[in-house]
Structure formats: structure tokens, C-alpha cells
Design an enzyme around this catalytic site. Sequence first.
Site, PDB file in Angstrom:
ATOM      1  N   ASP A  87      10.299 -14.808  30.845  1.00  0.00           N
ATOM      2  CA  ASP A  87      10.903 -16.120  31.086  1.00  0.00           C
ATOM      3  C   ASP A  87      12.376 -16.081  30.704  1.00  0.00           C
ATOM      4  OD1 ASP A  87      11.516 -18.818  31.321  1.00  0.00           O
ATOM      5  OD2 ASP A  87      10.612 -19.333  29.386  1.00  0.00           O
ATOM      6  N   ASP A 112      11.497 -22.240  30.031  1.00  0.00           N
ATOM      7  CA  ASP A 112      10.520 -23.285  30.353  1.00  0.00           C
ATOM      8  C   ASP A 112       9.087 -22.844  30.088  1.00  0.00           C
ATOM      9  OD1 ASP A 112      10.032 -21.504  32.410  1.00  0.00           O
ATOM     10  OD2 ASP A 112      10.244 -22.970  34.034  1.00  0.00           O
ATOM     11  N   ASP A 120       9.919 -15.853  35.431  1.00  0.00           N
ATOM     12  CA  ASP A 120      10.696 -16.197  36.623  1.00  0.00           C
ATOM     13  C   ASP A 120      11.403 -14.958  37.169  1.00  0.00           C
ATOM     14  OD1 ASP A 120      12.914 -15.944  34.792  1.00  0.00           O
ATOM     15  OD2 ASP A 120      12.539 -18.026  34.179  1.00  0.00           O
ATOM     16  N   ASP A 177      -3.223 -10.032  50.549  1.00  0.00           N
ATOM     17  CA  ASP A 177      -4.305 -10.637  49.779  1.00  0.00           C
ATOM     18  C   ASP A 177      -5.453 -11.065  50.697  1.00  0.00           C
ATOM     19  OD1 ASP A 177      -5.197 -12.059  47.171  1.00  0.00           O
ATOM     20  OD2 ASP A 177      -5.242 -13.671  48.661  1.00  0.00           O
ATOM     21  N   GLU A 199      -6.258  -5.956  50.267  1.00  0.00           N
ATOM     22  CA  GLU A 199      -7.348  -6.294  49.352  1.00  0.00           C
ATOM     23  C   GLU A 199      -8.617  -6.429  50.192  1.00  0.00           C
ATOM     24  OE1 GLU A 199      -8.353  -9.558  45.870  1.00  0.00           O
ATOM     25  OE2 GLU A 199      -7.513 -10.270  47.770  1.00  0.00           O
ATOM     26  N   HIS A 238      -4.151  -8.454  38.138  1.00  0.00           N
ATOM     27  CA  HIS A 238      -4.099  -9.843  37.672  1.00  0.00           C
ATOM     28  C   HIS A 238      -5.460 -10.537  37.698  1.00  0.00           C
ATOM     29  CE1 HIS A 238      -3.859  -9.892  42.009  1.00  0.00           C
ATOM     30  NE2 HIS A 238      -4.194 -11.158  42.012  1.00  0.00           N
ATOM     31  N   ASP A 239      -6.467  -9.911  38.328  1.00  0.00           N
ATOM     32  CA  ASP A 239      -7.799 -10.508  38.428  1.00  0.00           C
ATOM     33  C   ASP A 239      -8.836  -9.821  37.547  1.00  0.00           C
ATOM     34  OD1 ASP A 239      -7.169 -12.513  40.263  1.00  0.00           O
ATOM     35  OD2 ASP A 239      -7.556 -11.228  42.001  1.00  0.00           O
TER      36      ASP A 239
END
Length: 563
Positions: A20, A24, A28, A198, A255, A330-331
Site C-alpha cells: 500500500d 488507505d 495499489d 480466469d 484456469e 490467491h485461491d
Amino acid sequence: MKTWWKESVVYQIYPISFKDADGDGKGDLRGILSKLDYLKELGVDVIWICPIYKSPNYDNGYDISDYYAIMDEFGTMEDFDELLSQAHHRGLKIMMDLVLNHTSDEHPWFTEARSSKESPKRDYYIWQEAKDGHLPNNWESYFSGSVWKYNKQTGDYYMHLYSEHQPDLNWENEEMVKELHRMVQWWLKKGVDGFRFDAIAHIVKAEGLPDGENPEHLPYVQAYHLFSNLDKVHVLLRKLNEDVLDEYDIMTVGETSGLGPERALDYVGNERNELNMVFQFEHMYLDAGSPGTGKWDIRTWTLVELKKIMSRWQTVLHDRGWNANYLSNHDQPRPVSRFGNDKRYREESAKMLATFIHTLEGTPYIYQGEEIGMTNIRYGSIDSYRDVETLNYYEQQRKAGVAETKIMDAIEKKSRDNARTPMQWNHEVHGGFTDGEPWIGVNPNCSTINVEAARQDPDSIYHYYRKLISLRKQHEVIVYGEYKLLLPLDPEMYVYTRTLENDCLLVILNFFDRSPVFEWPEGLPRQAELLISNYQPVDGEDLRKLELRPYEARVYRISLTPH
């Protein structure tokens, strides 16, 4: 055939959790920009960035509301252009994560489509009337519940294989397909170096949308064959290549769950002109119960099963296609917590698993934090989780009367949030991820497991990854050598060779905390160079019989040229 994407190492970034820059609490683009030198130092070639398009963020960016804009939390298109330019300046390539199976329900196409049955965009999505007062069919969403959501404005239902906020696109509509092609070309003209597609296996649904078999004990697989890997997917992918992708020297990966290597060749076969490689999921189901009970029903996996799966992919695709090798994303849970030992042998097992992925035939993928041995999180309370799949599972199980402790045990092992805790840059508050309040809690072990500490320790997991990546660039046998499994039934050791002409690698991996003895294979020369190991060599040891230490990894290089 030799190509740059076969020789590359890919680093996956989950932007909201990487770095970040504006305080926030959410990662990003400028945060990624600030860490390009770190990635260059690590030695990777390609950065795969999870979705950064404009999105209401119901599923962390996989619900796109504008393909041509950047999510407000991540920055601006100018930020992206600078990131792309600076990455290219460092010799790093950028691979975008693109969702073509569905959009957000806030995408202008869907807003218009749901407003009226006469809408010009109506057929961009999949609509059905109720059947005899029941849902259009019995298919179940990946995030639990029906795939059908009632639309009040038009009095019928739209399909969503994922969240109700992610309506599926209708790939039977040629104008919609042309719109997607134009969008893909727009990003390629901007200079991106490839795409991870994806859920690409799901873009075609069975004609007539019939009911699945739906036995009560198999909710997850009852209709899978009706919306996955259907023949027309291949027709549409070849058309995308012919119309757009073939003009560019890029990298593509799809994927595609639910298939073995033989069917994967339909996507990645050398003559298919569809995808460079696909992510297979067979090894990700090793620790799940029966297919119908899903990932939350956890069982003990065995090394023999892992060897059987990985060896099939290695041998079937050799010289015919290409593998994408990974243990996390990420999964998925953190690999050191799932396949290794994240306590006493965290460093040893993380290095061993890295050796495994980087010495198979195929392109290795590193997920952010994997290179420092980040572990699963144990929040202790459902209130700390953010993942929609996890929260839906929790509510579903509570309603079914399952004990809280049992639900949380499954979540702590398998929640997607295990991979989504913020990157641990240093030992400071919030692990150096943000100066604000992080969108999801940082793992408390950031005080000891972090990039700053790892870079300062020459024996760290981080520097081990650097050496593995460097070796891959030095030795073609690591990229192109043919895989051959040894000791297929051994329950503790995973051993294989990679051979390219007279150059041979012998890879010896101890997957557990015991000390099995490895006997040097007959016919393989013992004049061997130890390329890399996660332990210090033992002086004067006899190569004929090696007593392996817990989670030990060794890679020997052997010349097969007769002397």
C-alpha cells in the site's frame, strides 16, 4: 521448441495485499511500482497481476465493471502505464489477469441487459424463465446456492456460476464476443505481455442447460460436465488467437479445473493454437474428501498420490505441450502450511517445496510471500475473514448445525484468505504493508517472517529462491530436460531425473520429517556435482547410501558422457 515463456519464472501479485503506497490499507499500483527492484533482485521474469480493472470488489476484482479502467483503490491508468514502462525498463514483463466468463452486475452491459427484455445487450448474458414454478435448472454455484438469481425488472433469472454479483456472459452472442476481442487487443496495443484467463473453461454451457444428475451427496459435481471444458471452448479460443493474439509475442495461461493431462492437450497441444499452458488442479484436490464434499472436507494426502498426479502431467505433456507448475496462488492455502511443516521445519520444508516446483518441466509460478515462507493465518474468529466463499461456507455450515470448532478448523486450513493476508515486508506494525489500517489482518508472525530479515540472512528461503531461479537460467536441462520418476511407491521420498542429451539432473526430495535412506540408482554415475541443497553437505558421506534429513532437498548434476 524454445520460447521465452518456457524459460521464464512468474511471480504472482495479489494487488490489494502486496504493498500500500497511499495509506488507505489496500495495496495499489504505486505499491507494486515501489517493489519492482525487489522483484528484479529476486530474479523473476514475468509479473502476473490479479485483476486491477474497475470493480465493486465483491470478489476482490474478479467482478469487472469496466475492462478499460483501473479500480479506484488501485490508482489510475496513468499509474498502470508507468508501472508497465518501469517494469519493461527493468526487463520484467507484465501478465494481466482477465475474466472473460463473467462481468460484475454493475457493468453497463448488465445494467442495460437487466432493465428490459428488449435491451440490445440482453443476450450478452444468459437468461431463463422459471420452469413449472422452479428454478431453470439445478446447477449449484461455486460459492454455494443456485446459479440462478431472480431479476425483478424482467421477471426471469440470470446465470452466475460464481457470486450473484458475477453474471455469466453469453459466448453464443457474436457481438459480445467481438466486444471482448476488441478489449483484449486494446490491452495488447498498450504493451502488456500476456494474459492469465480466469475461469476460461466455463465460457460454454451445455445446449439447453439441462439438469445435472444432482445426487444429494455430490452437490459440487452434479453439473460440472455441463459447464466445463466443452468442445466449443476450443473453437472460441482458436478464434481469439486468429483474430487477436497471434499478432503478438505473448504468454497465455488458462484456469481450467476438472481435467487431466490428456484433455489438457486440447488446450496446450503444440498444434492447437489455443493457450501456452493451463493451471491444473488435480494436486490441489489431494487433501479434499470425495469430489462431492468439496475442499472443506479435509483428508490426509499421500506422497504416492502426489507423485502419480504430477508424473502424469510431466510425461503426457512432454514434447507435446507445456506445464504451469505451482503449489499456491490467491485461491489456495500457503504451501508450507499445507504440504510442508510451518513450525519446526518451516525453512527446510519451504526450500524443499521450492526445489520441487523449480526443477519440474514447465514454467514455475511463485505466489507473493512464498519466497519468504509465509504461512497460513489463524484468526480465531469468523469476523476477521473477508473472503466471500469462506463467509458463505461458514453461514451454510452454521445453519446445518455443524459445531463452530469444526467449521473454523476447516476454514483455518483451507480459506482463500490464508493467501490474502498482507505481504510481510518488515517487522514493523502491519508488517510494513501499510501506514493505515489493513483491509485484512496481517499475520502476527511478520515480526520474524519478513522480506527485510530474509534479505539480510544469506541462508534464508528468499536467497534459496534466488539461487534456484539463477540455476534455471544457467542450465537448459532444468527447463527442457525430460522428466523420469524414480521410486514411484516410496511413501517419503520424491525422486526424479531430468535429462537433456548428455546432461542429467537427479532431484532428491524428502517430503517429511523422518530420515529415509536413499540408495544411488544403478547405472547412474556417482561423479556428481551438487547444484543446490537446503542443508550443508556432510563431509565424506557415501553417495551410495544417503541418509536424508527432515525435508531435505538435493539436486545433483551428472554428465552422461562416457569417459
